[in-house]
Motif scaffolding. Structure first.
Motif, short mmCIF file in Angstrom:
data_model
loop_
_atom_site.label_atom_id
_atom_site.label_comp_id
_atom_site.label_asym_id
_atom_site.label_seq_id
_atom_site.Cartn_x
_atom_site.Cartn_y
_atom_site.Cartn_z
N ILE A 46 -3.59 5.08 -1.68
CA ILE A 46 -4.51 5.96 -0.94
C ILE A 46 -4.09 7.40 -1.22
CG2 ILE A 46 -5.34 6.68 1.34
CD1 ILE A 46 -4.62 3.81 2.31
N VAL A 47 -4.98 8.15 -1.86
CA VAL A 47 -4.73 9.58 -2.07
C VAL A 47 -5.22 10.27 -0.80
CG1 VAL A 47 -5.20 11.59 -3.52
CG2 VAL A 47 -5.11 9.31 -4.55
N ALA A 48 -4.29 10.86 -0.05
CA ALA A 48 -4.60 11.39 1.28
C ALA A 48 -4.67 12.92 1.24
CB ALA A 48 -3.54 10.93 2.27
N VAL A 49 -5.87 13.43 1.46
CA VAL A 49 -6.08 14.88 1.38
C VAL A 49 -5.89 15.49 2.76
CG1 VAL A 49 -7.74 16.68 0.77
CG2 VAL A 49 -7.72 14.51 -0.50
N ILE B 282 4.33 8.41 -1.46
CA ILE B 282 4.74 8.89 -2.78
C ILE B 282 4.70 10.41 -2.80
CG2 ILE B 282 4.12 8.96 -5.25
CD1 ILE B 282 4.81 6.19 -4.53
N LYS B 283 5.75 11.03 -3.29
CA LYS B 283 5.75 12.48 -3.49
C LYS B 283 6.17 12.77 -4.93
CE LYS B 283 4.78 14.32 0.58
NZ LYS B 283 5.10 15.63 1.04
N THR C 193 0.84 -1.20 0.00
CA THR C 193 0.00 0.00 0.00
C THR C 193 0.87 1.25 0.00
OG1 THR C 193 -1.70 -1.15 1.26
CG2 THR C 193 -1.78 1.26 1.31
N ALA C 194 0.50 2.20 -0.84
CA ALA C 194 1.20 3.49 -0.85
C ALA C 194 0.21 4.62 -0.57
CB ALA C 194 1.86 3.72 -2.21
N ILE C 195 0.74 5.68 0.01
CA ILE C 195 -0.06 6.88 0.26
C ILE C 195 0.50 8.01 -0.59
CG2 ILE C 195 -0.59 8.65 1.99
CD1 ILE C 195 -0.70 6.55 4.07
N TYR C 196 -0.38 8.71 -1.28
CA TYR C 196 0.03 9.91 -2.03
C TYR C 196 -0.65 11.11 -1.33
CZ TYR C 196 0.44 13.17 -6.00
OH TYR C 196 0.70 14.27 -6.81
N PRO C 197 0.11 11.82 -0.47
CA PRO C 197 -0.51 12.90 0.30
C PRO C 197 -0.36 14.26 -0.38
CG PRO C 197 1.68 12.49 1.13
CD PRO C 197 1.52 11.62 -0.08
N GLY C 198 -1.29 15.14 -0.08
CA GLY C 198 -1.17 16.51 -0.60
C GLY C 198 -2.38 17.32 -0.19
N SER C 199 -2.33 18.61 -0.52
CA SER C 199 -3.50 19.46 -0.26
C SER C 199 -4.51 19.31 -1.41
CB SER C 199 -3.11 20.94 -0.18
OG SER C 199 -1.92 21.12 0.49
#
Ligand code: PNS
Length: 164
Positions: free
Chosen positions: A33-36, A90-91, A4-10
């Motif tokens: 998971i796109v994490a807002v 992920i960035k 599992t990967a998380i792609y975080p951002g605003s």
């Protein structure tokens, strides 16, 4: 074992650069998971719920990846990654100017949660100049945001930001 990967951002709002990273990262992991979240230093134009709806709409229209989930997170990214059982954050990197800040964040997140790796993905060169801030400025002033954001959410963004 599921990776599992998380792609975080605003994601305030989602751009074509973000969607390109979502598309590419979703092919590398079982679950993305796109994490807002909210960046403490910025005042968002869109509510968290609006940003989540825009991302879900664009993902459903464009890449139809069934392994992509969109979630809101509060607090530390390292804690959210732990709760989600994520292996990786992920960035996206557009230019060297992104690197210094992201490097510091990656090291801080590693010190807070040593089990999670940060992976950097280079932007698609076509989107290297695209940012959410630029999209907002152009849209607020009635400019053309074609090609900067997914077509499926372009009108939602303009409706929110451009009032004549
Ligand atoms: O779109 P952005 O501004 O790059 O998104 C930033 C975000 C929300 C991903 C970042 O601010 C974040 O991770 N916030 C959570 C707080 C945190 O964990 N900070 C790192 C340690 S100081």
């Amino acid at each position: 074992m599921i990776k599992t990967a998380i792609y975080p951002g605003s994601f305030d709002p989602l751009t074509n650069g973000h969607l390109d990273i979502i598309c590419r990262a979703s092919k590398l992991f079982d679950k993305l998971i796109v994490a807002v979240g909210n960046n403490e230093t910025k005042k968002p134009a869109f509510t968290v719920q609006e940003r989540i709806c825009l991302i879900e709409k664009a993902v459903n229209h464009t890449i139809k990846s069934y392994n992509v989930e969109v979630k809101h997170f509060d607090g530390l990214l390292a804690d959210f990654a732990y709760k989600m059982g994520a292996d990786c954050v992920i960035k996206g990197l557009r230019a060297m100017s992104d690197f210094e800040y992201e490097f510091q964040m990656a090291l801080l997140n590693k010190s807070l949660n040593p089990d999670v790796e940060t992976l950097f993905m280079m932007t698609n060169v076509s989107y290297s100049y695209v940012s959410s801030s630029a999209v907002k400025e152009i849209a607020k002033n009635g400019g053309n945001i074609d090609g900067l954001v997914p077509d499926s959410i372009k009108n939602d963004i303009l409706k929110k930001l451009y009032s004549v």
